[in-house]
Motif scaffolding. Sequence first.
Motif, PDB file in Angstrom:
ATOM      1  N   PHE A  59       7.389  26.591 -24.199  1.00 55.08           N
ATOM      2  CA  PHE A  59       6.145  26.311 -23.815  1.00 55.08           C
ATOM      3  C   PHE A  59       5.713  26.576 -22.252  1.00 55.08           C
ATOM      4  O   PHE A  59       4.872  27.458 -22.003  1.00 55.08           O
ATOM      5  CB  PHE A  59       5.580  25.060 -24.224  1.00 55.08           C
ATOM      6  N   PHE A  60       7.014  26.126 -21.384  1.00 55.81           N
ATOM      7  CA  PHE A  60       6.596  26.412 -20.186  1.00 55.81           C
ATOM      8  C   PHE A  60       6.469  27.939 -19.796  1.00 55.81           C
ATOM      9  O   PHE A  60       5.693  28.367 -19.156  1.00 55.81           O
ATOM     10  CB  PHE A  60       7.681  25.410 -19.297  1.00 55.81           C
ATOM     11  N   ALA A  61       7.415  28.599 -20.285  1.00 55.08           N
ATOM     12  CA  ALA A  61       7.693  30.117 -20.351  1.00 55.08           C
ATOM     13  C   ALA A  61       6.346  30.622 -20.727  1.00 55.08           C
ATOM     14  O   ALA A  61       6.010  31.685 -19.900  1.00 55.08           O
ATOM     15  CB  ALA A  61       8.824  30.561 -20.917  1.00 55.08           C
ATOM     16  N   VAL A 110      -0.955  12.562 -13.319  1.00 52.93           N
ATOM     17  CA  VAL A 110       0.087  11.928 -14.296  1.00 52.93           C
ATOM     18  C   VAL A 110       1.172  11.399 -13.514  1.00 52.93           C
ATOM     19  O   VAL A 110       1.426  11.820 -12.248  1.00 52.93           O
ATOM     20  CB  VAL A 110       0.142  13.462 -15.209  1.00 52.93           C
ATOM     21  N   GLU A 111       1.983  10.925 -14.235  1.00 51.41           N
ATOM     22  CA  GLU A 111       3.411  10.425 -13.806  1.00 51.41           C
ATOM     23  C   GLU A 111       4.290  11.675 -13.851  1.00 51.41           C
ATOM     24  O   GLU A 111       4.360  12.405 -14.798  1.00 51.41           O
ATOM     25  CB  GLU A 111       3.860   9.284 -14.707  1.00 51.41           C
ATOM     26  N   GLN A 154      17.381  21.720 -17.228  1.00 52.52           N
ATOM     27  CA  GLN A 154      16.893  20.901 -16.290  1.00 52.52           C
ATOM     28  C   GLN A 154      15.940  19.810 -16.638  1.00 52.52           C
ATOM     29  O   GLN A 154      16.228  18.603 -16.302  1.00 52.52           O
ATOM     30  CB  GLN A 154      16.094  21.862 -15.154  1.00 52.52           C
ATOM     31  N   LEU A 155      15.303  20.094 -17.949  1.00 48.14           N
ATOM     32  CA  LEU A 155      14.534  19.013 -18.540  1.00 48.14           C
ATOM     33  C   LEU A 155      15.672  17.915 -19.103  1.00 48.14           C
ATOM     34  O   LEU A 155      15.373  16.722 -18.994  1.00 48.14           O
ATOM     35  CB  LEU A 155      13.741  19.709 -19.635  1.00 48.14           C
ATOM     36  N   PRO A 175       4.218  15.768 -19.507  1.00 49.26           N
ATOM     37  CA  PRO A 175       3.382  16.601 -18.553  1.00 49.26           C
ATOM     38  C   PRO A 175       3.499  16.785 -17.199  1.00 49.26           C
ATOM     39  O   PRO A 175       3.201  17.739 -16.379  1.00 49.26           O
ATOM     40  CB  PRO A 175       1.905  15.926 -19.073  1.00 49.26           C
ATOM     41  N   GLY A 176       3.880  15.867 -16.323  1.00 47.94           N
ATOM     42  CA  GLY A 176       4.209  15.898 -15.054  1.00 47.94           C
ATOM     43  C   GLY A 176       5.277  16.853 -14.884  1.00 47.94           C
ATOM     44  O   GLY A 176       5.210  17.691 -13.649  1.00 47.94           O
ATOM     45  N   VAL A 177       6.554  16.936 -15.572  1.00 48.32           N
ATOM     46  CA  VAL A 177       7.565  18.058 -15.326  1.00 48.32           C
ATOM     47  C   VAL A 177       6.899  19.464 -15.308  1.00 48.32           C
ATOM     48  O   VAL A 177       6.969  20.439 -14.795  1.00 48.32           O
ATOM     49  CB  VAL A 177       8.709  17.872 -16.094  1.00 48.32           C
TER      50      VAL A 177
END
Length: 405
Positions: free
Chosen positions: A82-84, A158-159, A64-65, A164-166
């Motif tokens: 890192f998200f996980a 944030v954008e 998705q990224l 960082p936004g995602v």
Amino acid sequence: MTVSDSRGQRPSDQPPQDGGRRPAGSPPERGGGLLMGRPFGVPIYVTPSWFVIAALITWVFGGQLGEVLPDLGASRYLIAFFFAVAFYASVLVHELAHTLVALRYKLGVRRIQLQFFGGVSEIENEAESPWREFWLAFVGPLLSLALGGLFYLAVRAVELSTVPGVLLTGLMVSNLVVAGFNLLPGLPLDGGRMLRAVVWAITGKPMTGTVAAAWVGRGLAVAVLIGLPLLSAARGVERTSTDTLVDAVLAAVLAAIIWNGATGSLRNARLKEALPALRLRELARRAVEVTADTPLGEALRRAHEARAGAVIVVDGRGEPIAIVRESAVRSVPEQRRPWVAVGPLARDIEPGMRLDADLGGEELLRAVQATPAGEYLVVEPDGRVYGVAALSDIEQRLTAAIAGR
């Protein structure tokens, strides 16, 4: 992301029953996973299944990224990992909320496990009142909602089209989903325990609350099994056969976890209700006493005449020293029984195999767990032999109670 009772094992299982808290310095339980730490004295384990879901999240979120931020290249998978990790850190906060409330109520927490589908806080004892039960269950989703709100505030700063936004958006959505899912009113979810507490408060009967929440949980399992694939198909997005298969498998696994959890909660509640009626004096078999050189055939003849169900080996002073094992007797062919002595078929009586005839309930289960054996010598408070208790008889009584018979 549930609060689970760690009660309800069979007598032959190793973990302690209610009230038998594991000392802080004892070795980890088998199957606990990788020990990550002991905040507030409670061990936190990461099971091997977590690495499977972490890899799956990394793969899916990384893909998705790539669509949202195509310039990331292969580094998107490092960001996805890192998200996980951050997501499961949020799950850990959810579980620590349960743990802190349980410790505040002095209920004891055996451990926290991070697993394939979230986390579990194993609470050793049941809350004394329905409203304590309600708060113990509600605090986890409440913390997830609070985290979702904090991430929402961070997203606004944030954008959205940046890393960082995602990441913050993903953590906001995932925490809100965790909170919403756990608030569903069916066991073993937190919402099921909240429903149990409400029904318990209305009826005054915790078992009634458990039955109601367990059946709602089973209904949720069926709804997930059927509804999740239909919901995915109804989104109007073009889907491949692989996507459809993944949705079906995910729905089936999740439904099985909910169904088994609801069934386990009901089974454990029935066990708890039946435990006070479990009395060793009622379960013990009459026994005959023989010497070690007595032929098995003769020992069984005496037991039959005395309508006894067990044979005890005594020494020259008449003191019991061993119990003939039922499994060993069955292994000897009938034609050989007149020629086989009972001595080799008996197990020496260890200190933990002498049980007081007045034992019952959880004390009996703890005594049996402390010294696993097939048979136990049952004695009166003054030391006289009362009989023999077979583990199979104890398990049969518990099984019947769990089945509601």
